[in-house]
Design a protein around this motif. Sequence first.
Motif, short mmCIF file in Angstrom:
data_model
loop_
_atom_site.label_atom_id
_atom_site.label_comp_id
_atom_site.label_asym_id
_atom_site.label_seq_id
_atom_site.Cartn_x
_atom_site.Cartn_y
_atom_site.Cartn_z
N PHE A 1 0.82 -1.13 -0.15
CA PHE A 1 0.16 -0.25 -0.12
C PHE A 1 0.69 1.23 0.04
O PHE A 1 1.45 1.56 0.98
CB PHE A 1 -1.06 -0.02 1.10
N SER A 2 0.96 2.03 -1.06
CA SER A 2 1.72 3.32 -1.26
C SER A 2 1.14 4.37 -0.83
O SER A 2 1.69 5.44 -0.62
CB SER A 2 2.03 3.31 -2.87
N ALA A 3 -0.30 4.33 -0.48
CA ALA A 3 -1.02 5.44 -0.27
C ALA A 3 -1.27 6.29 -1.75
O ALA A 3 -1.79 7.46 -1.61
CB ALA A 3 -0.61 6.37 0.74
N GLY A 4 -1.30 5.62 -2.94
CA GLY A 4 -1.27 6.33 -4.09
C GLY A 4 -2.75 5.80 -4.62
O GLY A 4 -3.47 5.05 -3.83
N THR B 1 -4.96 2.40 -3.04
CA THR B 1 -5.99 3.12 -2.51
C THR B 1 -7.23 2.38 -3.21
O THR B 1 -8.19 1.93 -2.10
CB THR B 1 -6.25 4.59 -2.20
N VAL B 2 -7.28 2.33 -4.39
CA VAL B 2 -8.70 2.00 -4.71
C VAL B 2 -8.82 0.48 -4.70
O VAL B 2 -9.87 -0.17 -4.56
CB VAL B 2 -8.72 2.35 -6.54
N ASP C 1 -9.98 -0.40 -1.45
CA ASP C 1 -11.35 -0.11 -1.15
C ASP C 1 -12.05 -1.24 -1.96
O ASP C 1 -13.26 -1.47 -1.05
CB ASP C 1 -11.84 1.40 -1.93
N ILE C 2 -11.77 -1.66 -3.04
CA ILE C 2 -12.54 -2.62 -3.63
C ILE C 2 -12.47 -4.19 -2.83
O ILE C 2 -13.68 -4.74 -2.44
CB ILE C 2 -11.89 -3.04 -4.86
N ILE C 3 -11.29 -4.44 -2.20
CA ILE C 3 -11.26 -5.60 -1.21
C ILE C 3 -12.16 -5.33 -0.12
O ILE C 3 -12.84 -6.17 0.42
CB ILE C 3 -9.78 -5.77 -0.97
N GLN D 1 -1.40 6.91 7.68
CA GLN D 1 -1.67 6.85 8.91
C GLN D 1 -3.02 6.92 9.37
O GLN D 1 -3.81 6.17 9.97
CB GLN D 1 -0.96 7.92 9.90
N LYS D 2 -3.70 7.69 8.32
CA LYS D 2 -5.18 7.85 8.58
C LYS D 2 -5.95 6.67 7.93
O LYS D 2 -6.88 6.24 8.66
CB LYS D 2 -5.60 9.12 7.57
N CYS D 3 -5.57 6.11 7.07
CA CYS D 3 -6.09 4.74 6.59
C CYS D 3 -6.27 3.96 7.56
O CYS D 3 -6.93 2.90 7.99
CB CYS D 3 -5.45 4.28 5.24
#
Length: 147
Positions: free
Chosen positions: A40-43, A47-48, A51-53, A83-85
């Motif tokens: 997870f790069s936070a890109g 991120t998509v 979200d799909i998973i 950090q937010k995620c």
Amino acid sequence: MRWRELEEEQRKDLGYKIECAVSAVRAAAGVSKHRLALAFSAGKDSTVLADIIQRFCPDIWERLHLIYGDTGVEYPECRQFWQKCVADWGLDGRAHVARPACTAEPGLKYHAQKRVWEWAIEMREIEKVLKPDGKLKSTRALEGLAP
């Protein structure tokens, strides 16, 4: 997949694309004999996918570990978003930060590479470091342009 086939796939609606992504995620998870992880790069792409998973594969999401690669050149906003995620998604114990060792190879750091990139555009030298498809040949090629 050939270019024309890719263009056809890109024209299909979002629902179809999500179905394809879910199918690919389920297939990949199905062959795993160990813990599942997502880089997870936070890109936008990772991120998509996360979200799909979460939405369409909750059974996979519950056992998925996320790994953020902190190489030292990430934008501060990406670190903050990571950090937010972690907090928003309740990833306690399933969120990991990898800090790979710096390469021993000499080279320009990100900000210097960015300045060379901008200089190359301004001086109309950018084609020297691009492949025919418009992608960067290599960071070495870019560094070779440094004034």
